[in-house]
Scaffold this active site. Structure first.
Site, PDB file in Angstrom:
ATOM      1  CB  SER A 130      -0.851  -0.008   1.231  1.00  0.00           C
ATOM      2  OG  SER A 130      -1.372   1.307   1.433  1.00  0.00           O
ATOM      3  CE1 TYR A 149      -4.369  -2.119   4.665  1.00  0.00           C
ATOM      4  CE2 TYR A 149      -3.596   0.174   4.059  1.00  0.00           C
ATOM      5  CZ  TYR A 149      -4.057  -1.073   3.746  1.00  0.00           C
ATOM      6  OH  TYR A 149      -4.024  -1.581   2.300  1.00  0.00           O
TER       7      TYR A 149
END
Length: 332
Positions: free
Chosen positions: A129, A154
């Site tokens: 990501s 995350y």
């Protein structure tokens, strides 16, 4: 090829599955169909894949963080490559439910590495990501940048996935490619993402929450461009030749940014949504949220030079495409 895709009922996974089937590949799909967002959308995506793939698509409903269930389900399956897209997504939700991220993004990633290792797959592509860049202030973000200071759990789990993958590439010479996705949007997108949230609110005449008083910039990347990048990577596993790969590894492990190579002002996207929806947005300006960053911008030189990746869809085209799909899907 027969390709195993985790998160196959997700936004990117389902679109990738359709593209692979269209070019003649077969797909084995895994998804636990959890209720992080509406399950009906995931089921509708699966229906499209089943209709397109017929007997070239096999689906297993399971949690890949459960190694026993994963191993059992795949015991009778053959596959050549893996695209590991399944994960617990969302920056803000990681503040509320950290255990979901530990399970899916850490334990689940190791499980998929183990499957790839023991099955001796030709290549495993996995989702990282743009969040790994954390508080980096130098734009655009490059795969050579340091990523040691994540600002959300995350992001930390995604960086951990990259490090674990480097270890497997070193110990087992497993060809691996990690993809740092930048703000993916488009038809069949996710309801927890900005494009969907804003479109839904504008059409309903409700206020949209705009963080950091609108001073946000994102590298919005259209789904078709993302999938083209994934397939280009899948078809070109990194060589075990001792040469330095994108991201700095000398093992068979590459890291690439996949973005649109443009950082768009959030308020410009709001204007495009207003035009596409045919009505003005009521804006609720709010401070920046914990875990958010004010700007993302992908340097895609590595994937462009190595694989010829070139995004082609501007937000002026992509945003209306999404709104058109959203209206059709909801009968609005």
């Amino acid at each position: 090829m027969r390709v195993l895709i985790t998160g196959v009922a997700g936004f990117i996974g389902s679109t990738l599955a359709l593209r692979l089937l269209a070019r003649g590949d077969s797909v084995v799909g895994i998804d636990n169909l959890n209720d992080y967002y509406q399950v009906s959308l995931k089921e509708d995506r699966l229906k499209r894949i089943r209709e397109a793939g017929g007997n070239r698509f096999a689906f297993h409903k399971l949690d890949f963080a459960d190694m026993a269930a994963l191993d059992g389900a795949l015991r009778g399956e053959e596959f050549d490559q893996i695209v590991h897209l399944g994960a617990q997504a969302g920056v803000r939700y990681s503040l509320e439910n950290p255990q979901a991220y530990v399970s899916a993004n850490l334990a689940g990633h190791v499980n998929m590495l183990e499957i790839a290792r023991h099955r001796k797959v030709e290549h495993m592509v996995y989702a990282s990501s743009s969040s790994v860049y954390g508080g980096n202030t130098q734009l655009p973000f490059s795969v050579e940048d340091r990523v040691d200071h994540p600002v959300s759990l995350y992001a930390a789990t995604k960086r951990a996935d990259e490090l674990m993958s480097e270890t497997y590439a070193h110990l087992f010479r497993l060809p691996l490619t990690g993809l740092r996705f930048f703000t993916v949007y488009g038809p069949w997108g996710r309801p927890d993402m900005m494009m969907w949230i804003f479109t839904k609110a504008i059409l309903a005449g409700q206020p949209i929450p705009v963080f950091n008083k609108g001073e946000m910039y994102r590298d919005f990347t259209y789904i078709d461009d993302i999938v083209s990048g994934v397939i280009a990577c899948l078809d070109n596993p990194p060589a075990d030749d001792g040469a330095e790969k994108a991201g700095g590894s000398v093992k068979p492990h590459a890291l690439y940014n996949i973005g649109n190579n443009r950082s768009e002002h959030l308020m410009k996207v709001v204007e495009l949504l207003e035009e596409s929806c045919g009505r003005k947005a009521e804006i609720d300006f709010q401070p920046i949220q914990p875990g958010d960053v004010p700007a993302t911008y992908a340097n895609i030189d590595a994937i462009r030079n190595d694989l010829g990746y070139e995004p082609t869809t501007s937000i002026e085209v992509g945003v209306p495409n999404f709104v058109r799909w959203y209206r059709e899907y909801h009968g609005a």
